[in-house]
Design a protein around this motif. Structure first.
Motif, PDB file in Angstrom:
ATOM      1  N   SER A 136      -2.551   7.106 -10.611  1.00  0.00           N
ATOM      2  CA  SER A 136      -3.381   7.702  -9.563  1.00  0.00           C
ATOM      3  C   SER A 136      -2.933   9.119  -9.249  1.00  0.00           C
ATOM      4  CB  SER A 136      -3.331   6.857  -8.282  1.00  0.00           C
ATOM      5  OG  SER A 136      -3.839   5.561  -8.501  1.00  0.00           O
ATOM      6  N   GLY A 181      -5.740  10.575  -4.177  1.00  0.00           N
ATOM      7  CA  GLY A 181      -5.781   9.122  -4.059  1.00  0.00           C
ATOM      8  C   GLY A 181      -6.657   8.445  -5.096  1.00  0.00           C
ATOM      9  N   LYS A 182      -7.271   9.218  -6.012  1.00  0.00           N
ATOM     10  CA  LYS A 182      -8.168   8.659  -7.021  1.00  0.00           C
ATOM     11  C   LYS A 182      -7.380   7.951  -8.122  1.00  0.00           C
ATOM     12  CE  LYS A 182     -12.030  10.310  -5.266  1.00  0.00           C
ATOM     13  NZ  LYS A 182     -13.086   9.402  -4.733  1.00  0.00           N
ATOM     14  N   CYS A 183      -7.895   6.808  -8.570  1.00  0.00           N
ATOM     15  CA  CYS A 183      -7.308   6.098  -9.706  1.00  0.00           C
ATOM     16  C   CYS A 183      -7.843   6.740 -10.983  1.00  0.00           C
ATOM     17  CB  CYS A 183      -7.662   4.614  -9.655  1.00  0.00           C
ATOM     18  SG  CYS A 183      -6.884   3.651 -10.959  1.00  0.00           S
ATOM     19  N   THR A 228      -3.124  11.422   2.257  1.00  0.00           N
ATOM     20  CA  THR A 228      -3.822  10.652   1.220  1.00  0.00           C
ATOM     21  C   THR A 228      -3.601   9.163   1.420  1.00  0.00           C
ATOM     22  OG1 THR A 228      -3.306  12.422  -0.360  1.00  0.00           O
ATOM     23  CG2 THR A 228      -4.192  10.370  -1.262  1.00  0.00           C
ATOM     24  N   SER A 229      -4.668   8.396   1.243  1.00  0.00           N
ATOM     25  CA  SER A 229      -4.544   6.955   1.044  1.00  0.00           C
ATOM     26  C   SER A 229      -5.225   6.651  -0.291  1.00  0.00           C
ATOM     27  CB  SER A 229      -5.192   6.173   2.185  1.00  0.00           C
ATOM     28  OG  SER A 229      -6.538   6.555   2.365  1.00  0.00           O
ATOM     29  N   GLU A 285      -7.259   4.672  -3.340  1.00  0.00           N
ATOM     30  CA  GLU A 285      -8.432   3.812  -3.452  1.00  0.00           C
ATOM     31  C   GLU A 285      -8.160   2.552  -4.264  1.00  0.00           C
ATOM     32  OE1 GLU A 285     -11.411   6.109  -5.426  1.00  0.00           O
ATOM     33  OE2 GLU A 285     -10.420   6.052  -7.376  1.00  0.00           O
ATOM     34  N   ASP A 286      -7.260   2.600  -5.208  1.00  0.00           N
ATOM     35  CA  ASP A 286      -7.012   1.452  -6.082  1.00  0.00           C
ATOM     36  C   ASP A 286      -5.568   1.503  -6.553  1.00  0.00           C
ATOM     37  OD1 ASP A 286      -7.105  -0.679  -7.780  1.00  0.00           O
ATOM     38  OD2 ASP A 286      -8.383   0.251  -9.285  1.00  0.00           O
ATOM     39  N   THR A 338       0.834  -1.199   0.000  1.00  0.00           N
ATOM     40  CA  THR A 338       0.000   0.000   0.000  1.00  0.00           C
ATOM     41  C   THR A 338       0.872   1.253   0.000  1.00  0.00           C
ATOM     42  OG1 THR A 338      -0.159   0.056   2.425  1.00  0.00           O
ATOM     43  CG2 THR A 338      -1.853  -1.171   1.222  1.00  0.00           C
TER      44      THR A 338
END
Length: 307
Positions: free
Chosen positions: A233, A238-240, A184-185, A187-188, A172
């Protein structure tokens, strides 16, 4: 270099550091931020700094107590062999090796140091089962982050433009600021390699996108076999944004060169399935000018992914 690879002539470049003994545990590290190259010869325990423009040697560091060197914009951090209750540290000018600061950081006795990392004037120190310490080496201030909130990562990437840093742990990725806050983490963005092979990760020059070799979606595994995916990303959200997998990818012709016993290079042109091209990727690079992604695999093949 890529134009030579495209022509099937990877040997068209010129050799570097022929006078240096760089075999493991020696190394060479290219630092494009400072325009420098750092080499280490384990044979004689000497670090050397070269100019990246013309590869002339600028200075050397000969100190058998140096355990590790960290490079940041304008400066280098020398981490020396640890004493019982502290670790000696030196901050040097990257330009000429002048010592800018020489100090000691106190440690908990009998606990191993998980990592010491430097980012400009910030120093990140973590010991086993202890809180993360963020030090300001200029003003000697210390901020602590709970060990339950910040667990020891396997690798870091510092984002100099955004004053943030990426951590990699158990496939991750996360983004942090220097107040010790999670920004930020993703999502994909589940990485293929559990130990974070940074050869398979590319950060754009604006530091807004991360491109990585990732595990494919579980729904696609039955049709992809051992193939992964290339995920793009947004670092701040954090959005793919995009993904190349076996159902939507289409690489150009791949090119590689193979050597005969006489070192004569022969060009191989072949087509492979997308799934095969997404297997066993060992290196990834994004050409921002051409908007092309280059991947190399363990078979020595280079694939080019383009719109």
């Amino acid at each position: 270099m890529f134009r030579y690879i495209r022509r099937g002539k990877p040997d068209a470049g010129f050799p570097l550091f022929e006078s240096e003994s760089l075999k493991w545990p020696g190394f060479v590290e290219f630092d494009d931020v400072n325009g420098k190259v750092l080499t280490y010869s384990a044979q004689d325990s000497i670090y050397k700094v070269f100019d990246l423009k013309n590869y002339t040697m600028l200075y050397s560091i000969s100190d058998t107590d140096v355990q590790e060197i960290k490079i940041s914009p304008g400066i280098m951090l020398l981490i020396l062999n640890r004493s019982s209750g502290y670790v000696p540290l030196k901050i040097l000018s990257i330009e000429d090796g002048t010592i800018l600061k020489d100090f000691k950081h106190l440690l908990h006795r009998n606990k191993k140091v998980d990592f010491i990392e430097q980012f400009n004037e910030k120093l990140l120190v973590k010991q086993e089962n202890e809180n993360l310490q963020i030090l300001d080496v200029r003003h000697t201030g210390i901020r602590e982050v709970s060990r339950t909130d910040f667990m020891t990562p396997s690798a870091f990437i510092f984002l100099y433009e955004n004053q943030l840093f990426l951590t990699f742990r158990n496939r991750t990725v996360a983004v942090w600021n220097f107040r010790g806050e999670l920004v930020t983490s993703f999502e994909d963005h589940l990485l293929w390699h559990p130990d974070c092979n940074t050869n398979n990760i590319y950060i754009t020059s604006d530091q807004d996108l991360i491109i990585s070799y990732c595990k494919a979606d579980s729904d696609d595994q039955w049709m992809e076999g051992n193939a992964g995916s290339i995920n793009i990303s947004n670092i701040l959200t954090g959005k793919c944004l995009a993904k190349i997998n076996a159902t939507n990818g289409s690489p150009k012709d791949e090119e590689c060169s193979s050597s005969t016993g006489s070192s004569k290079q022969s060009r191989l042109m072949m087509r492979s399935t997308v799934a095969a091209a997404l297997e066993d990727i060992t290196a990834l690079f994004y050409d921002e000018e051409r908007n092309e992604i280059y991947t190399g695999n363990r078979h020595g093949l280079v694939h080019v992914w383009s719109n």
